[in-house]
Design a protein around this motif. Structure first.
Motif, PDB file in Angstrom:
ATOM      1  N   MET A 184     -14.194   0.033 -16.311  1.00 30.48           N
ATOM      2  CA  MET A 184     -13.886   0.141 -14.751  1.00 30.48           C
ATOM      3  C   MET A 184     -14.507  -1.041 -14.272  1.00 30.48           C
ATOM      4  O   MET A 184     -15.360  -1.411 -14.173  1.00 30.48           O
ATOM      5  N   HIS A 185     -13.357  -1.672 -13.168  1.00 34.04           N
ATOM      6  CA  HIS A 185     -13.902  -2.805 -12.365  1.00 34.04           C
ATOM      7  C   HIS A 185     -13.771  -2.250 -11.045  1.00 34.04           C
ATOM      8  O   HIS A 185     -13.305  -1.506 -10.429  1.00 34.04           O
ATOM      9  N   LEU A 186     -14.896  -2.651 -10.227  1.00 34.96           N
ATOM     10  CA  LEU A 186     -15.138  -2.519  -9.034  1.00 34.96           C
ATOM     11  C   LEU A 186     -15.184  -3.879  -8.129  1.00 34.96           C
ATOM     12  O   LEU A 186     -15.766  -4.841  -8.643  1.00 34.96           O
ATOM     13  N   LYS A 187     -14.832  -3.671  -7.083  1.00 32.46           N
ATOM     14  CA  LYS A 187     -14.701  -4.776  -6.075  1.00 32.46           C
ATOM     15  C   LYS A 187     -14.882  -4.424  -4.767  1.00 32.46           C
ATOM     16  O   LYS A 187     -14.161  -3.500  -4.205  1.00 32.46           O
ATOM     17  N   VAL A 188     -15.747  -5.155  -3.818  1.00 28.04           N
ATOM     18  CA  VAL A 188     -15.884  -5.016  -2.546  1.00 28.04           C
ATOM     19  C   VAL A 188     -14.871  -5.628  -1.778  1.00 28.04           C
ATOM     20  O   VAL A 188     -15.254  -6.906  -1.905  1.00 28.04           O
ATOM     21  N   LEU A 189     -13.953  -5.007  -1.108  1.00 23.98           N
ATOM     22  CA  LEU A 189     -13.098  -5.780  -0.324  1.00 23.98           C
ATOM     23  C   LEU A 189     -13.347  -5.996   1.079  1.00 23.98           C
ATOM     24  O   LEU A 189     -14.218  -5.155   1.619  1.00 23.98           O
ATOM     25  N   GLU A 190     -12.968  -7.339   1.788  1.00 20.52           N
ATOM     26  CA  GLU A 190     -13.217  -7.541   3.045  1.00 20.52           C
ATOM     27  C   GLU A 190     -12.311  -6.696   4.019  1.00 20.52           C
ATOM     28  O   GLU A 190     -11.226  -6.507   3.896  1.00 20.52           O
ATOM     29  N   VAL A 191     -13.015  -6.130   4.860  1.00 22.46           N
ATOM     30  CA  VAL A 191     -12.287  -5.221   5.732  1.00 22.46           C
ATOM     31  C   VAL A 191     -12.331  -6.068   7.061  1.00 22.46           C
ATOM     32  O   VAL A 191     -12.862  -6.481   7.793  1.00 22.46           O
ATOM     33  N   ARG A 192     -10.858  -6.438   7.358  1.00 22.64           N
ATOM     34  CA  ARG A 192     -10.754  -7.489   8.417  1.00 22.64           C
ATOM     35  C   ARG A 192     -10.126  -6.582   9.720  1.00 22.64           C
ATOM     36  O   ARG A 192     -10.056  -5.475   9.613  1.00 22.64           O
ATOM     37  N   LYS A 193     -10.233  -7.212  10.902  1.00 23.96           N
ATOM     38  CA  LYS A 193      -9.891  -6.588  12.053  1.00 23.96           C
ATOM     39  C   LYS A 193      -8.402  -6.447  12.126  1.00 23.96           C
ATOM     40  O   LYS A 193      -7.690  -7.193  11.523  1.00 23.96           O
ATOM     41  N   ASP A 194      -8.071  -5.547  12.904  1.00 31.24           N
ATOM     42  CA  ASP A 194      -6.409  -5.486  13.054  1.00 31.24           C
ATOM     43  C   ASP A 194      -5.877  -6.683  13.613  1.00 31.24           C
ATOM     44  O   ASP A 194      -6.330  -7.301  14.541  1.00 31.24           O
ATOM     45  N   PRO A 195      -4.825  -7.125  12.976  1.00 28.77           N
ATOM     46  CA  PRO A 195      -4.114  -8.310  13.449  1.00 28.77           C
ATOM     47  C   PRO A 195      -3.319  -8.305  14.756  1.00 28.77           C
ATOM     48  O   PRO A 195      -3.157  -7.158  15.242  1.00 28.77           O
ATOM     49  N   PRO A 196      -3.484  -9.402  15.634  1.00 27.95           N
ATOM     50  CA  PRO A 196      -2.545  -9.366  17.047  1.00 27.95           C
ATOM     51  C   PRO A 196      -1.139  -9.131  16.853  1.00 27.95           C
ATOM     52  O   PRO A 196      -0.705  -9.105  15.817  1.00 27.95           O
ATOM     53  N   ALA A 197      -0.698  -8.416  18.022  1.00 29.01           N
ATOM     54  CA  ALA A 197       0.937  -8.081  18.029  1.00 29.01           C
ATOM     55  C   ALA A 197       1.475  -9.370  17.940  1.00 29.01           C
ATOM     56  O   ALA A 197       1.084 -10.640  18.465  1.00 29.01           O
ATOM     57  N   LYS A 227       8.729  -9.338  11.979  1.00 32.23           N
ATOM     58  CA  LYS A 227       7.337  -9.169  12.874  1.00 32.23           C
ATOM     59  C   LYS A 227       6.356  -8.287  12.227  1.00 32.23           C
ATOM     60  O   LYS A 227       5.342  -8.954  11.959  1.00 32.23           O
ATOM     61  N   SER A 228       6.711  -7.412  11.359  1.00 31.14           N
ATOM     62  CA  SER A 228       5.807  -6.493  10.692  1.00 31.14           C
ATOM     63  C   SER A 228       5.392  -7.361   9.389  1.00 31.14           C
ATOM     64  O   SER A 228       4.093  -7.329   9.090  1.00 31.14           O
ATOM     65  N   CYS A 229       6.488  -7.999   8.624  1.00 29.21           N
ATOM     66  CA  CYS A 229       6.031  -8.812   7.611  1.00 29.21           C
ATOM     67  C   CYS A 229       5.109  -9.941   7.954  1.00 29.21           C
ATOM     68  O   CYS A 229       3.868 -10.172   7.344  1.00 29.21           O
ATOM     69  N   ILE A 230       5.148 -10.862   9.153  1.00 28.46           N
ATOM     70  CA  ILE A 230       4.380 -11.858   9.741  1.00 28.46           C
ATOM     71  C   ILE A 230       2.907 -11.200   9.927  1.00 28.46           C
ATOM     72  O   ILE A 230       1.930 -11.782   9.729  1.00 28.46           O
ATOM     73  N   GLN A 231       2.837 -10.064  10.787  1.00 30.15           N
ATOM     74  CA  GLN A 231       1.718  -9.525  11.118  1.00 30.15           C
ATOM     75  C   GLN A 231       0.746  -9.095   9.979  1.00 30.15           C
ATOM     76  O   GLN A 231      -0.362  -9.347   9.662  1.00 30.15           O
ATOM     77  N   ASN A 232       1.400  -8.662   8.747  1.00 31.88           N
ATOM     78  CA  ASN A 232       0.765  -8.361   7.451  1.00 31.88           C
ATOM     79  C   ASN A 232       0.245  -9.790   6.958  1.00 31.88           C
ATOM     80  O   ASN A 232      -0.714  -9.890   6.381  1.00 31.88           O
ATOM     81  N   LEU A 233       0.922 -11.034   6.946  1.00 28.38           N
ATOM     82  CA  LEU A 233       0.620 -12.237   6.543  1.00 28.38           C
ATOM     83  C   LEU A 233      -0.807 -12.811   7.462  1.00 28.38           C
ATOM     84  O   LEU A 233      -1.476 -13.253   6.924  1.00 28.38           O
ATOM     85  N   VAL A 234      -0.701 -12.326   8.736  1.00 25.93           N
ATOM     86  CA  VAL A 234      -1.709 -12.543   9.443  1.00 25.93           C
ATOM     87  C   VAL A 234      -2.903 -11.907   9.400  1.00 25.93           C
ATOM     88  O   VAL A 234      -4.237 -12.541   9.155  1.00 25.93           O
ATOM     89  N   TYR A 235      -2.759 -10.738   8.792  1.00 26.36           N
ATOM     90  CA  TYR A 235      -4.021  -9.819   8.333  1.00 26.36           C
ATOM     91  C   TYR A 235      -4.736 -10.158   7.383  1.00 26.36           C
ATOM     92  O   TYR A 235      -5.886 -10.371   7.143  1.00 26.36           O
ATOM     93  N   TYR A 236      -3.901 -10.842   6.324  1.00 32.79           N
ATOM     94  CA  TYR A 236      -4.477 -11.336   5.133  1.00 32.79           C
ATOM     95  C   TYR A 236      -4.955 -12.612   5.123  1.00 32.79           C
ATOM     96  O   TYR A 236      -5.235 -13.266   4.126  1.00 32.79           O
TER      97      TYR A 236
END
Length: 445
Positions: free
Chosen positions: A164-177, A263-272
């Motif tokens: 089993m592999h475990l990883k602590v993921l970074e929790v980011r803030k919600d991206p801007p509109a 917009k949805s795709c770019i917002q997802n790219l901004v989030y990551y």
């Protein structure tokens, strides 16, 4: 550090992440009741502390198999209580909870998926081999391994009958509109360079996690797109058009993709962290240097990255033919342009003033993109505002009616770029409407 300073810097909700201080296994004993079956480090959680919060560690059936967080008595505890019903147990059931203990001020939401996955994994091991209830001698070693690896590498691997592999993921803030007039700039992605960063090589499996805080290393092709990467279909279609100059509306038009989907795709790219958003680059814009510009004088890696990024590739090959034409840009050229940017002076005026002194190979557009990307300059936006209402014209005039419709956006809340996208007009047309109306004032901010 004094307790007063600690109270000022670290408090519940400050958003800081802290290490895992302890991992313990709480269980319900058929005779002794709730108790700590195993913990590492030993005696970190005292019996008195555990007894005071045991009702939350071994809770009622209604909230079992739910991620829970308890912040009490100077500790924040994250757990995932488990209830296994089976007649082989003394009370026909077994209750346990593997918990992470952190500081009371620490953000712990990033540990919740790890705790849940561990709880489900231990449930399978308990049902198959009674690994937990039998008090396996491997349990203390397991907890010590988890504590060390999750704190050091933010990941851990458990090897047994199953892996089993475990990883602590970074929790980011919600991206801007994302707006129609925003310009996405490629910053980072898996397998792709950031502007000023060479393509990253995959580190060895046993190497420590490398810090990715510094962006500024030399890179010849900052906008290189790896179309063989595992992108989704929409992202794969949009990436070639994210070049630092195209705004969202133009990208949607050029790719023939619905604007809301873009917009949805770019917002997802901004989030990551793959792209960031900057204003539309125009030579009629005004820019102003920020205090971060001083970093350019002391950071040699940023200097090297900037000079590589702003160099026109089509003039590199002419160096052997004409040294004057193909003179490479220098730090003096960069500083000359950036320091000349100020309120009241457009980018076009700066370029015309210093055209003779600048190297021909210097790409001013790339320089402005780079400077905004690293916070060296800030774009001043224009906000048209009506200073008083105008009377309606007599008769019918389609051109004037259209202008009146656009003037409804002159509230001081919409910048010129946004108005152009909403009204579907170009900037010269908007400038003409503003210049023709003495009741419209322009605010730069």
């Amino acid at each position: 550090m004094s307790s007063k300073v600690m109270e000022t810097r670290y408090y519940e909700g400050c958003g800081r992440e802290g290490p895992i201080r302890c991992i313990f296994l709480g269980e319900f004993h058929p005779v002794a009741g709730p108790k700590i079956g195993c913990q590492f480090p030993e005696d970190y959680i005292s019996k008195e502390l555990f007894d005071s919060i045991s009702a939350y560690i071994i809770p009622k059936p209604q909230i079992q198999k739910c991620t829970m967080t308890v912040n009490a008595l100077g500790h924040k505890i994250v757990g995932y209580p488990i209830r296994i019903e089976n007649p082989r147990y003394e009370r026909n059931m077994y209750l346990f909870n593997l918990c992470f203990v952190c500081d009371s001020w620490s953000k712990t939401v990033q540990y919740e998926p790890v705790v849940k996955k561990l709880g489900e994994h231990l449930t399978i091991m308990e049902e198959e081999t009674r690994f937990v209830s039998s008090g396996s001698s491997k349990l203390p070693t397991l907890l010590a391994h988890l504590l060390h690896d999750l704190n050091t590498y933010r990941r851990a691997t458990l090897v047994g009958d199953t892996v089993m592999h475990l990883k602590v993921l970074e929790v980011r803030k919600d991206p801007p509109a994302v707006h129609d007039f925003d310009v996405p700039v490629l910053v980072s992605s898996v397998g792709l360079p950031r502007p000023g960063r060479p393509p990253r090589t995959r580190p060895p499996e046993d190497s420590e996690r490398q810090s990715q805080e510094h962006l500024d290393v030399e890179d010849d092709e900052p906008f290189e797109i790896d179309m063989d990467a595992d992108w989704d279909l929409t992202t794969r279609q949009l990436l070639p058009f994210i070049n630092g100059y195209n705004h969202v509306s133009k990208i949607a038009s050029d790719t023939n993709v619905e604007k809301t989907l873009v917009k949805s795709c770019i917002q997802n790219l901004v989030y990551y962290g793959v792209v960031i958003l900057i204003p539309v680059l125009k030579f009629s814009n005004m820019y102003r240097a920020t205090p971060n510009l001083s970093r350019l004088f002391s950071d040699q890696e940023m200097q090297k990255s900037c000079l590589t990024f702003i160099n026109k590739g089509d003039l590199k090959e002419k160096k052997e033919v004409d040294e004057n034409v193909a003179r490479q840009p220098s730090l003096a050229d960069v500083v000359t342009v950036l320091c000349a940017l100020q309120q009241g002076t457009t980018l076009r005026a700066v370029c015309e003033r210093h055209a003779a002194a600048l190297a021909p190979a210097l790409d001013v557009r790339r320089l402005i993109v780079f400077a905004q990307l690293h916070g060296l300059v800030r774009c001043l936006k224009r906000y048209p505002v009506y200073i008083r209402n105008t009377s309606r014209p007599n008769g019918f005039n389609s051109r004037m009616d259209a202008a009146l419709g656009i003037r409804r956006l002159f509230t001081g809340k919409h910048c010129a770029d946004e108005i152009c996208c909403i009204a579907r007009i170009d900037l010269p047309t908007l400038d003409q409407i503003i210049d023709d109306d003495p009741n419209v004032a322009v605010i730069w901010r």
